[in-house]
Design a protein around this motif. Structure first.
Motif: not given
Ligand code: FMN
Length: 191
Positions: A5-14, A83-89
């Motif tokens: 699993a790839f985490c695309g967040s710019a912050r860890k453990n979010g 693939l995991g991503s936070p929502t940015y704009f």
């Protein structure tokens, strides 16, 4: 069997990491080897469109000075790619976009090297834009001949501060069901 699993967040453990771990848990419970890769803190830049990967056809990005080739190797070794991503704009993070563009192009240059692996996208969001992020993640799987697994809802968890998605009961349950569905399909494919 392996799931990465790839985490695309710019912050860890979010929140995105928490959602991905919730998908991985039921897989680990049925004996799948699992790994979470957090892109936060890693050097990762976008595709330079040099097309060197089409020239070399060696399953690698020409630019070897960041984490992308390591990620491609992990994808190639896995049966399941999340693939995991936070929502940015209302869109995926820059880190996830860089990973998708570069690993996706390397895959295409090498005859769709992730084809018939299982895939799923996971999205963390505070309020709006998650469906667009979900669609963007799914484009990676669907152009690459991968098999996209679904859940009882689209794979979205609501939260703002780190850990807040844990309070989104439906989101967490959607992740758990997704992990169970992937585990079920892996078992069927082994039969
Ligand atoms: C640059 C930036 C842009 C964001 N844009 C949105 C947005 O468009 N919609 C939204 O609902 N939340 C937005 N958020 C909030 C994050 O999606 C939310 O906090 C998410 O849970 C973060 O996931 P993480 O903990 O994995 O980093 C934004 C956050 C940042 C840092």
């Amino acid at each position: 069997m392996r799931a990465v699993a790839f985490c695309g967040s710019a912050r860890k453990n979010g929140n995105t990491a928490l959602l991905l771990n919730t998908v991985l848990e039921p897989l680990a419970a049925v004996g799948v080897e699992t790994e979470l890769v957090e892109l936060a803190g890693s050097e990762i830049s976008g595709c330079k469109a040099c097309m060197g990967c089409f020239k070399n056809k060696d399953q690698r990005c020409v630019f070897d000075n960041d984490v992308v080739n390591e990620c491609i190797e992990k994808m190639a070794a896995a049966d399941v790619i999340l693939l995991g991503s936070p929502t940015y704009f209302s869109d995926i993070s820059s880190e996830m976009k860089a990973l998708i563009d570069r690993s996706g192009l390397v895959s295409r240059a090498n005859g769709n090297m992730f084809k018939r692996k299982l895939g799923a996208g996971v999205v963390a969001v505070r309020r709006a834009g998650a469906i667009h992020v979900f669609d963007s993640l799914n484009h990676f799987f669907l152009i690459g001949e991968m098999i996209v697994v679904g859940s009882s809802y689209w794979n979205i968890g609501f939260g703002r501060e780190k850990g807040e998605v844990a309070g989104d009961e439906e989101g967490m349950s959607t992740m758990k069901t997704l992990g169970e569905n992937i585990g079920w399909l892996l078992k069927k494919l082994q039969q």
